[in-house]
Each structure stands twice: as C-alpha cells, then as structure tokens.
Design a protein around this motif. Structure first.
Motif, PDB file in Angstrom:
ATOM      1  N   GLU A 180       0.771  -1.301   0.212  1.00 46.30           N
ATOM      2  CA  GLU A 180      -0.166  -0.104  -0.007  1.00 46.30           C
ATOM      3  C   GLU A 180       0.920   1.484   0.075  1.00 46.30           C
ATOM      4  N   ALA A 181       1.099   1.920  -1.296  1.00 49.67           N
ATOM      5  CA  ALA A 181       2.046   2.789  -1.334  1.00 49.67           C
ATOM      6  C   ALA A 181       1.678   4.084  -0.341  1.00 49.67           C
ATOM      7  N   LYS A 182       0.779   4.421  -0.502  1.00 46.44           N
ATOM      8  CA  LYS A 182       0.226   5.704   0.603  1.00 46.44           C
ATOM      9  C   LYS A 182       0.608   5.467   2.060  1.00 46.44           C
ATOM     10  N   GLU A 183       0.371   4.573   2.472  1.00 46.80           N
ATOM     11  CA  GLU A 183       0.556   4.057   3.972  1.00 46.80           C
ATOM     12  C   GLU A 183       1.986   3.778   4.199  1.00 46.80           C
ATOM     13  N   LEU A 184       2.624   3.031   3.314  1.00 45.58           N
ATOM     14  CA  LEU A 184       3.883   2.768   3.528  1.00 45.58           C
ATOM     15  C   LEU A 184       4.793   4.041   3.381  1.00 45.58           C
ATOM     16  N   SER A 185       4.395   5.086   2.463  1.00 50.90           N
ATOM     17  CA  SER A 185       4.982   6.385   2.590  1.00 50.90           C
ATOM     18  C   SER A 185       5.017   7.075   3.689  1.00 50.90           C
ATOM     19  N   LYS A 186       3.709   6.965   4.303  1.00 51.09           N
ATOM     20  CA  LYS A 186       3.596   7.772   5.884  1.00 51.09           C
ATOM     21  C   LYS A 186       4.499   7.079   6.610  1.00 51.09           C
ATOM     22  N   THR A 187       4.508   5.500   6.771  1.00 53.75           N
ATOM     23  CA  THR A 187       5.238   4.901   7.740  1.00 53.75           C
ATOM     24  C   THR A 187       6.598   5.335   7.595  1.00 53.75           C
ATOM     25  N   LEU A 188       7.116   5.294   6.366  1.00 51.54           N
ATOM     26  CA  LEU A 188       8.554   5.378   6.289  1.00 51.54           C
ATOM     27  C   LEU A 188       8.849   6.827   6.551  1.00 51.54           C
ATOM     28  N   SER A 189       8.324   7.896   6.086  1.00 50.03           N
ATOM     29  CA  SER A 189       8.452   9.251   6.329  1.00 50.03           C
ATOM     30  C   SER A 189       8.384   9.542   8.008  1.00 50.03           C
ATOM     31  N   THR A 190       7.550   8.972   8.767  1.00 54.21           N
ATOM     32  CA  THR A 190       7.052   9.418  10.022  1.00 54.21           C
ATOM     33  C   THR A 190       8.484   8.689  10.774  1.00 54.21           C
ATOM     34  N   VAL A 191       8.831   7.357  10.568  1.00 53.30           N
ATOM     35  CA  VAL A 191       9.908   6.663  11.403  1.00 53.30           C
ATOM     36  C   VAL A 191      11.382   7.423  11.069  1.00 53.30           C
ATOM     37  N   PHE A 192      11.345   7.804   9.571  1.00 49.87           N
ATOM     38  CA  PHE A 192      12.743   8.271   9.406  1.00 49.87           C
ATOM     39  C   PHE A 192      12.720   9.447  10.129  1.00 49.87           C
ATOM     40  N   TYR A 193      12.047  10.465   9.830  1.00 49.94           N
ATOM     41  CA  TYR A 193      12.223  11.702  10.462  1.00 49.94           C
ATOM     42  C   TYR A 193      12.312  11.690  12.004  1.00 49.94           C
ATOM     43  N   ALA A 194      11.566  10.615  12.687  1.00 55.18           N
ATOM     44  CA  ALA A 194      11.540  10.643  14.142  1.00 55.18           C
ATOM     45  C   ALA A 194      12.818  10.135  14.704  1.00 55.18           C
ATOM     46  N   GLY A 195      13.400   9.069  13.800  1.00 55.58           N
ATOM     47  CA  GLY A 195      14.776   8.798  14.148  1.00 55.58           C
ATOM     48  C   GLY A 195      15.867   9.791  14.035  1.00 55.58           C
ATOM     49  N   PHE A 196      15.658  10.552  12.708  1.00 56.12           N
ATOM     50  CA  PHE A 196      16.443  11.571  12.468  1.00 56.12           C
ATOM     51  C   PHE A 196      16.518  12.644  13.508  1.00 56.12           C
TER      52      PHE A 196
END
Length: 436
Positions: free
Chosen positions: A82-98
């Motif tokens: 699911e491209a949209k939900e996957l993008s939200k998950t990747l973006s949120t976790v990436f920037y939270a970790g960053f």
C-alpha cells in the motif's frame, strides 16, 4: 532430545530458524574472541569500563531510534503493498529517528564530560570516546532504519549476508584496536563498529532505491506515531532501563568492592548473554507471533507448557553442563586473572532459569498489548534488581550482585504466576476460555 528437534523443525519457521542459528553462532564466536582479547590485553578493570560503555551505548541507541524498530518492521510488513500508507510509515519513522538521533548526538557531545564521569567516574578521562559516540550516533539510527526496511520486506538472505559481513568487519576492527591500543582501542571499537555496519547495509538496501522517493517530510503522520507508540514505549522501557540499572550496579561494585570485582561481574553477565542468546531469539521468532494468534486461555496454556516441555529440559541440561565446566570455560573465554568468576555461576544460572520461565509467560504482555501490566512489572523488576543487589553486595561482597539477579527474577516469576495463575492452572470453562 527428539522432542526438542521436533519442536524446532515443526513449530518454528524453518527459514527464520536457519537465519537465527547462523546469526547466533556468529555472535557467540565473535563474543568469545573479543572477550578473550579483552582478558589478555586489558584485564578485569578494562572489562568493567567496557561494560559500562556498552550499556550506555545500548541505551542511547534505543533512544536514538525512539524504540520504533520492532513496530516499524511490523508496519512495513503490513503496508508493503500500500504505497500511501507505506510512505507515511517510512517518512514518520525516518524523521522521528533523524531528529531524535541528532538531538541526542548534540546532547552527548556537549555533555561528554558529565557522561564520562557518570559511566567511567572522574578517575578516567575518556571524554573523546563520548564525543566520537555522539558523532556516529545518527549513522547508527540510519543503519537501523535501513535494516528494518529489509526485515519488513522479509529479505532474510540479504539480512543474513549483512549480518555476517557486519559481524566479521566488527570483529576484525575490534580485535585490531584492542591489540594496538588496549583499553582505548576497545572503547573506540564499541562506539564505531555499529556505525561501520551502515556501509554494508546501504549496499544491501540498494535494491529498494525506489523507497527513497517515498520519504517526504510532508508525509509525516501523527497517526502512525500513535499507532506505534505502545510498541515504542514498551521497547524503550526495557531497552533503556536494563542498561542503566547495569551501570548503576557496576558503579556500586566499583565503589564498594573494587573495579576488578566489577570486571568479574561483567564477565559473568557476558557468559550469561552467550548461552541465553539462542533461547531469547527463539522466543522472539516463535512465542511472540504465536501468542498474537491465540484467543483463548486453553491455547495460551497449551503453548506455554509445550514450550516448557520441549525447550526447558534441553536448556537445563546445557546450563548444568556449563555449571560443571565453568573452570574450563574461564580458561577458554578469559584468563587466570578471571578465576573468581567461577564463584558467580551458581546464582547467575539459577536466576537465568527463572528469567526464561518468566519471559515465556511475559511475552503475553507484548502479544496482547497489556501495556500497564508490562510497564509496572518491568519497573518492579529493575527496582528490585537494584535494591537487592546493593543490599546483598553490602552483605556478601561480589557474589551479592548475582544473588540480587537471582532473587529479582524469582520474585518476578512469582508475580507473573499470580497474574496468569488462573489461565495456567485454573479450571477452564467454556464461558471463561475467550478472555484474550
């Protein structure tokens, strides 16, 4: 023995179990070699200092990725198509970790002297090690992010290759630095080897270059964080509290019994980590996913006792062999200077038995998201471990530290039995079977 192999081959996913065995074997071999080099070139004093740095690094690494690793892996597996939900998950976790890793990096760098005094005491000056740790911390967070993506997409073969290469690279760098620079080299190896793995992981994740375009700051979703928050908080409690308690107990040993004794205790905990590695991974691979599937007390009881009947006898046999071979193990793993560690095996092993008994049942907290129960019991365990260790160290010296470990897990197991007693030993009726 047949029951044991039947359980492994038929209950645990074969591919995951194969990966598990390979990783654990490599980690144990690497750990034995590193322990031997530390014992030869540095001694018990260095073992104590390295133990404190490892514990601090473990805690700060968990905070750097905000405890999101396990929840992130599950979310990727759920939304990988699911491209949209996957993008939200990747973006949120990436920037939270960053952002969290950058914040912690600055915090560590500009408070390096305070952290040095906290984990090494003001008798040792390794401020530069803390500063290097701060500089490489974001690379560790990025490595874990990349690793989670591959894990979420079930790329087990790539993960296996990366693990092997990372272990070998880390081992070679560590042994070289210990031999060349002794304690300084060992401390440097602790902080830089996790970041070195990023080089290998980036190569491994190259097959997913398209995912880079899915990471956008505009796709950050508070809903994703909210969904991941239970896993995040539970992971952080264990991942941060355990190392901190270990540091506090070790520092108490250093001040009251001496730094050599703290080194002996650290050596004992390393041996414990080696023999528990397989059983811990097995529970993560099978028990946790299985507990998520079950919905009745009958199934829960069956799984717990099945694990006990299949795995526990083998574990007890292995621990019995370890106990009676402890003199040989000290010779193989360490040096004659570590001979006092022999006296610590009994209480450590007994505590670890109750630890395994507890963990099998306690995984139900994670599987069913029994958030409050998990937090309260974990806090109880860590507080009990600290106070019992301090009291018993005052009374019995070095051996009191492992006695505290043993007492804490006996009490922990007792409380877990009280919580799940009706599910495990009570009379089950048709009306009462579906409480999960």
């Amino acid at each position: 023995m047949k029951r044991f192999f039947h359980y492994i081959n038929n209950e645990v996913l074969i591919e995951a179990a194969g990966l598990n065995r390979a990783n654990i074997s490599l980690k144990i071999v690497a750990g034995i070699l590193i322990s031997k080099f530390i014992a030869i070139y540095i001694g018990p004093q260095g073992m104590a200092l390295i133990g404190n740095l490892r514990n601090f690094l473990s805690a700060i690494q968990s905070m750097a990725i905000s405890g999101l690793y396990k929840g992130f892996v599950k979310a990727i597996g759920q939304f990988k198509y699911e491209a949209k939900e996957l993008s939200k998950t990747l973006s949120t976790v990436f920037y939270a970790g960053f952002f969290s890793s950058i914040f912690l990096a600055f915090l560590c760098y500009y408070n390096a002297e305070f952290i040095n005094d906290l984990i090494f005491s003001d008798n040792y000056n390794y401020i530069y090690v803390i500063e290097i740790l701060a500089l490489v911390l974001p690379f560790y967070a990025l490595n874990m992010f990349s690793f989670a993506i591959m894990n979420g997409f079930s790329k087990y073969k790539i993960l296996l290759v990366i693990n092997i290469l990372g272990q070998v690279l880390g081992l070679l760098v560590t042994l070289l630095l210990i031999k060349q620079e002794n304690i300084d080299g060992a401390l440097m190896a602790v902080v830089i080897t996790p970041a070195l793995n990023l080089l290998i992981t980036i190569v491994g994740i190259a097959f997913r270059k398209s995912l880079v375009g899915s990471i956008n700051i505009t796709d950050i979703s508070l809903g994703v964080l909210k969904k991941l928050s239970p896993d995040m908080i539970m992971a952080l409690v264990s991942a941060v509290a355990v190392p901190i308690v270990m540091i506090i107990i070790r520092n108490y040993l250093i001040s009251e019994v001496g730094i050599k004794s703290a080194g002996y205790w650290t050596a004992m905990t390393r041996v414990s980590d080696y023999y528990l590695m397989f059983i811990n991974s097995l529970m993560t691979l099978y028990i946790l996913p299985r507990f998520k599937e079950i919905s009745t007390k009958t199934e829960f009881r069956k799984e717990v006792f099945s694990f006990y009947k299949s795995i526990l006898p083998i574990l007890l046999l292995i621990l019995l062999i370890i106990y009676f071979s402890r003199s040989l193990l000290i010779t193989v793993l360490f040096t004659e200077d570590f001979r006092p560690v022999e006296d610590l095996f009994g209480y450590q092993i007994l505590g670890d038995i109750f630890r395994v008994l507890s963990m099998v049942i306690a995984y139900q907290f994670l599987a069913k998201k029994m958030f409050a129960h998990f937090i309260v019991l974990e806090v109880f365990l860590f507080v009990t471990m600290y106070f019992s260790s301090v009291y018993l160290v005052d009374a019995f010296g070095l051996e009191g530290a492992v006695m505290g470990h043993c007492l804490s897990y006996i009490m922990y197991f007792g409380i877990i039995l009280l919580i799940f007693g009706s599910s495990l030993f009570g009379v089950l009726t048709e009306e009462g079977e579906t409480d999960y």
